[in-house]
Design a protein around this motif. Structure first.
Motif, PDB file in Angstrom:
ATOM      1  N   ASP A 272      -8.784   6.185   2.267  1.00  0.00           N
ATOM      2  CA  ASP A 272      -8.698   4.566   2.888  1.00  0.00           C
ATOM      3  C   ASP A 272      -7.759   5.080   4.218  1.00  0.00           C
ATOM      4  O   ASP A 272      -6.243   4.669   3.525  1.00  0.00           O
ATOM      5  CB  ASP A 272      -7.872   3.499   2.049  1.00  0.00           C
ATOM      6  N   TYR A 273      -7.433   5.581   5.042  1.00  0.00           N
ATOM      7  CA  TYR A 273      -6.741   5.792   6.440  1.00  0.00           C
ATOM      8  C   TYR A 273      -6.368   5.107   6.735  1.00  0.00           C
ATOM      9  O   TYR A 273      -5.336   5.284   7.208  1.00  0.00           O
ATOM     10  CB  TYR A 273      -7.498   6.746   7.377  1.00  0.00           C
ATOM     11  N   ILE A 274      -7.009   3.659   6.501  1.00  0.00           N
ATOM     12  CA  ILE A 274      -5.721   2.602   7.173  1.00  0.00           C
ATOM     13  C   ILE A 274      -4.674   2.397   5.981  1.00  0.00           C
ATOM     14  O   ILE A 274      -3.127   2.111   6.489  1.00  0.00           O
ATOM     15  CB  ILE A 274      -7.052   1.394   7.323  1.00  0.00           C
ATOM     16  N   ALA A 275      -4.667   2.654   4.975  1.00  0.00           N
ATOM     17  CA  ALA A 275      -3.976   2.020   4.468  1.00  0.00           C
ATOM     18  C   ALA A 275      -2.919   3.563   4.304  1.00  0.00           C
ATOM     19  O   ALA A 275      -1.554   2.773   3.432  1.00  0.00           O
ATOM     20  CB  ALA A 275      -3.956   2.208   2.604  1.00  0.00           C
ATOM     21  N   LYS A 276      -3.286   4.537   4.335  1.00  0.00           N
ATOM     22  CA  LYS A 276      -2.353   6.126   4.947  1.00  0.00           C
ATOM     23  C   LYS A 276      -1.912   5.668   5.863  1.00  0.00           C
ATOM     24  O   LYS A 276      -0.311   5.885   5.374  1.00  0.00           O
ATOM     25  CB  LYS A 276      -3.159   7.304   4.596  1.00  0.00           C
ATOM     26  N   PHE A 277      -2.017   5.171   6.469  1.00  0.00           N
ATOM     27  CA  PHE A 277      -1.175   4.950   8.188  1.00  0.00           C
ATOM     28  C   PHE A 277      -0.068   3.856   7.911  1.00  0.00           C
ATOM     29  O   PHE A 277       1.302   4.138   8.098  1.00  0.00           O
ATOM     30  CB  PHE A 277      -2.219   4.715   8.922  1.00  0.00           C
TER      31      PHE A 277
END
Length: 580
Positions: free
Chosen positions: A293-298
Motif C-alpha cells: 500500500d504505497y498510499i500508506a507508505k507516502f
C-alpha cells in the motif's frame, strides 16, 4: 557467476579470446563530475579474468574509479562474460579514454567529464515539457487561442516570449526514432539511452532493472544540496516523462516499481494520475500484483494526500512540505473533456485539477524552501491526443500547457533567480495545411479543405477571454493532418463525442479502420502508411524547439542533443562546482 576482482591483468597472445562488444557509458558520453554511474563492459564470448584488462587514460579502471571490478563469467541468459563497476564516479573534468582488452581484441570509447560553475547561476529551475510538442502544435494553439488577422497573430503564446532558443535532437541510442522514456531520460541524466529506457544504459540482459545506471537530476540534487523537488504531470505519475526524474529501468512499463523509486527519492511535490499503481492488489482498480500500500507508505513519509481539486487546495494549506496528489487511476482527462465537453472519464473523476492549478500549488509549496527547487511540469496529453490524431484535443492541451508556462513566468517576475525551460521531448508528424470550410458546397469533405489563398483564416472566437476558443467546432477551422497513420476514417471534423479511436484490432490481430466513423458524412478511408501492427500515429524524428529564460539560459543555443540540455541545467544549479 559474479566475483570481485582486485585487479585485471592482460594475458599474452590470446588470438581466440573475445573482443569487448560494448562499453557503457557509450562513446561520446558526457558525464557530470562526481556523479555516480555504472561502468559495464560486455564481451562477446566467455572469457576468464586473467584474459581481461580495462584502463582509463592508461591506468587500471579500479585505480581511477576507486572501486573494485565485478567479473561475471556468464551473464544471465547470455553465453558471454562481462565486468561491472557499480556507482563509480570521476571527480575531475576532462576527456577520458576507456580501453577494454580481451586478448588481442580491443574496444575503446571516450567520455567527456564536465564540471559546473563554482556558484549556482539559478536558485530555482522550472522545466516545462509538452510531450510531443511540435512546431505545428505551437502554431495551431496560437491561432486557436489568439486568432489571426491579415497574416499576423492577434496575440502571442507565453512561450513565444522566452528569449533563448535551441533546436534539440531527440534520437535514441538504438534508433533515429524515439519515445518519451529515453528522451526525457536524456534531459534528466545527461546520457542518451535506448527506446523505453529510464536512467540506465540498456544492456543485453533480460532483467529490466539490472542495467548500468546513471544518476538522475533528482538524485544529483539530493546528493549535492537541500533543494526541493517537484514532479507534475497530467499523465500517470509513473509514466515515462515524470518517471524519468527519479527512475532506473530498461522498461518504462515497470510502473509498479517506479512508484517505489518515487518513494525512495521522495520529491516534495508529486501531482498527477496513476493511483492504480499505488494501491494494493486487493483494492478495486489496483494494477499492482502485490499487497504493498504505497498510499500508506507516502502518508507515513509525511505526505498530505489529495485525490481531487478540493483536496489539493486543502493539502496546500497543511504546511506539511510534502503533497502527493493522485487525481485519476490512469491518465487525467484532457482540458477539452474536463472543462468543456464533459466527455472521457469526467463523470467518474469529476473534480480533477488542471495543469495550471497543479503548477500553482507546486510553486507555492516548493518556493517555501529557502534553498530553492527543481520543478518538472509535463503537459502529457499533447502527445496522448496526437497519437490518435485527435488534433483539436491536442491543440487545446497546448493552450493549457502554455498557461502553465505563464504561471512559471509570473513566478519568475518576483523570483528573478529562476530559470525557465520550455521544450518537447519528441515531435509528431503533424502539419497545418490550411482550413476546412463547411460553407463550401458539396458532400465531399475533401473539397472543403482550403489551401493557399483559398484557406483564408479560421473563425474561432474567444468571447469570454479565457484563452480557449469558445468552440473548436467552428465553420472554418484549421485543417490539421498527420503524415504517419494506420488505416482510419478521416472525418475532417472535431471529435465532440469523445476521444478519437482511429483503428481497432481485427480477428487477425491487425489494426483496421474503426468503422464507428465510416458513416460520418464526408468521411474518407485513408489507407495507412504504417505497419498493420500500429493502431495510432507515431512519433517523428524532427528536432524539437527549446526556449528558455533566466540565469544560465544563455547556454541554450544552436543545435543541441537532449543530453546537452542536462549540462546547462547542471551548470545553472551548480551540481559539480570546479575543484582545484
Amino acid at each position: 557467476m559474479l566475483r570481485p576482482l582486485i585487479a585485471l591483468a592482460v594475458t599474452t597472445s590470446l588470438a581466440s579470446a573475445a573482443g569487448a562488444a560494448t562499453i557503457y557509458p557509450l562513446d561520446r558520453a558526457t558525464i557530470l563530475a562526481q556523479s555516480p554511474f555504472d561502468l559495464k563492459v560486455e564481451f562477446d564470448k566467455v572469457v576468464t579474468p586473467d584474459q581481461v584488462t580495462v584502463t582509463i587514460n592508461g591506468k587500471p579502471a579500479e585505480e581511477v574509479l576507486g572501486k573494485k571490478v565485478e567479473f561475471v563469467e556468464k551473464e544471465d541468459g547470455v553465453d558471454a562474460s562481462a565486468i561491472l563497476i557499480r556507482a563509480a564516479s570521476i571527480a575531475q573534468p576532462g576527456t577520458y579514454e576507456i580501453e577494454a582488452k580481451a586478448g588481442d581484441e580491443t574496444k575503446s570509447v571516450k567520455w567527456e567529464v564536465f564540471g559546473t560553475s563554482a556558484t549556482p547561476r539559478a536558485k530555482n529551475v522550472i522545466f516545462l515539457l509538452g510531450d510531443g510538442l511540435s512546431v505545428a502544435h505551437r502554431t495551431g494553439a496560437r491561432i486557436m487561442s489568439k486568432g489571426m488577422t491579415e497574416g499576423k497573430a492577434n496575440g502571442r503564446l507565453n512561450m513565444d516570449d522566452l528569449d533563448h532558443m535551441a533546436f534539440i535532437g531527440t534520437s535514441s541510442t538504438n534508433a533515429i526514432a524515439t519515445d518519451s522514456a529515453n528522451t526525457m531520460s536524456a534531459y534528466m541524466t545527461g546520457h542518451k539511452t535506448a527506446v523505453n529506457a529510464l536512467g540506465v544504459y540498456a544492456d543485453r540482459t533480460k532483467p529490466s532493472q539490472d542495467d548500468p545506471k546513471v544518476e538522475t537530476i533528482a538524485e544529483a540534487l539530493r546528493r549535492t544540496g537541500k533543494k526541493s523537488i517537484g514532479v507534475v504531470s497530467t499523465a500517470e505519475i509513473e509514466d515515462a516523462t515524470p518517471a524519468a526524474v527519479v527512475s532506473h529501468t530498461r522498461s518504462r512499463g515497470d510502473k509498479a516499481d517506479i512508484v517505489g523509486m518515487f518513494l525512495q527519492t521522495q520529491p516534495e511535490i508529486i501531482l498527477g494520475g496513476g493511483s492504480a499503481y499505488f494501491l494494493p492488489q486487493s483494492t478495486a482498480g489496483s494494477k499492482r500484483k502485490d499487497d504493498t500500500d504505497y498510499i500508506a507508505k507516502f502518508r507515513d513519509a509525511g505526505y498530505a494526500l489529495a485525490i481531487d481539486k478540493t483536496e489539493l487546495e486543502a493539502a496546500a494549506k497543511t504546511n506539511t512540505g510534502k503533497i502527493l496528489g493522485l487525481f485519476h487511476t490512469g491518465n487525467m482527462d484532457v482540458t477539452l473533456d474536463r472543462d468543456f465537453l464533459k466527455k472521457g472519464t469526467v463523470e467518474t473523476f469529476p473534480n480533477q485539477p488542471g495543469l495550471v492549478e497543479m503548477t500553482n500549488v507546486a510553486l507555492g509549496e516548493l518556493s517555501k524552501n529557502p534553498e530553492g527547487f527543481f520543478l518538472m511540469v509535463e503537459g502529457a496529453s499533447v502527445d496522448k491526443m496526437s497519437h490518435p490524431m485527435d488534433w483539436e484535443r491536442s491543440m487545446v492541451e497546448v493552450i493549457e500547457f502554455d498557461k502553465a508556462v505563464g504561471v512559471a513566468m509570473e513566478f519568475a517576475k518576483t523570483h528573478p533567480d529562476t530559470m525557465i525551460v520550455v521544450t518537447g521531448d519528441h515531435t509528431h508528424s503533424v502539419s497545418i495545411v490550411g482550413t476546412i470550410d463547411d460553407s463550401k458546397p458539396g458532400p465531399d469533405m475533401r473539397d472543403k479543405v482550403g489551401v493557399y489563398a483559398d484557406a483564408g483564416f479560421p473563425n474561432y472566437e474567444d468571447k469570454n477571454n479565457d484563452g480557449y476558443p469558445d468552440s473548436v467546432d467552428v465553420s472554418r477551422r484549421l485543417a490539421i493532418f498527420g503524415a504517419s497513420f494506420p488505416d482510419y476514417y478521416e472525418t475532417f471534423r472535431p471529435k465532440l463525442d469523445g476521444p478519437f479511436v482511429p483503428a481497432v484490432q481485427n480477428e487477425s490481430k491487425q489494426y483496421v479502420a474503426n468503422e464507428k466513423y465510416k458513416d460520418v458524412p464526408g468521411a474518407v478511408l485513408r489507407i495507412g502508411n504504417l505497419p498493420k501492427s500500429a493502431d495510432t500515429a507515431v512519433h517523428a524524428v524532427d528536432d524539437v524547439v527549446l526556449q528558455a529564460t533566466g540565469p544560465g539560459a544563455e547556454g541554450f543555443k544552436g543545435y543541441m542533443e537532449e543530453s546537452d540540455v542536462y549540462k546547462v541545467l547542471a551548470d545553472a544549479l551548480g551540481l559539480a562546482p570546479a575543484t582545484n
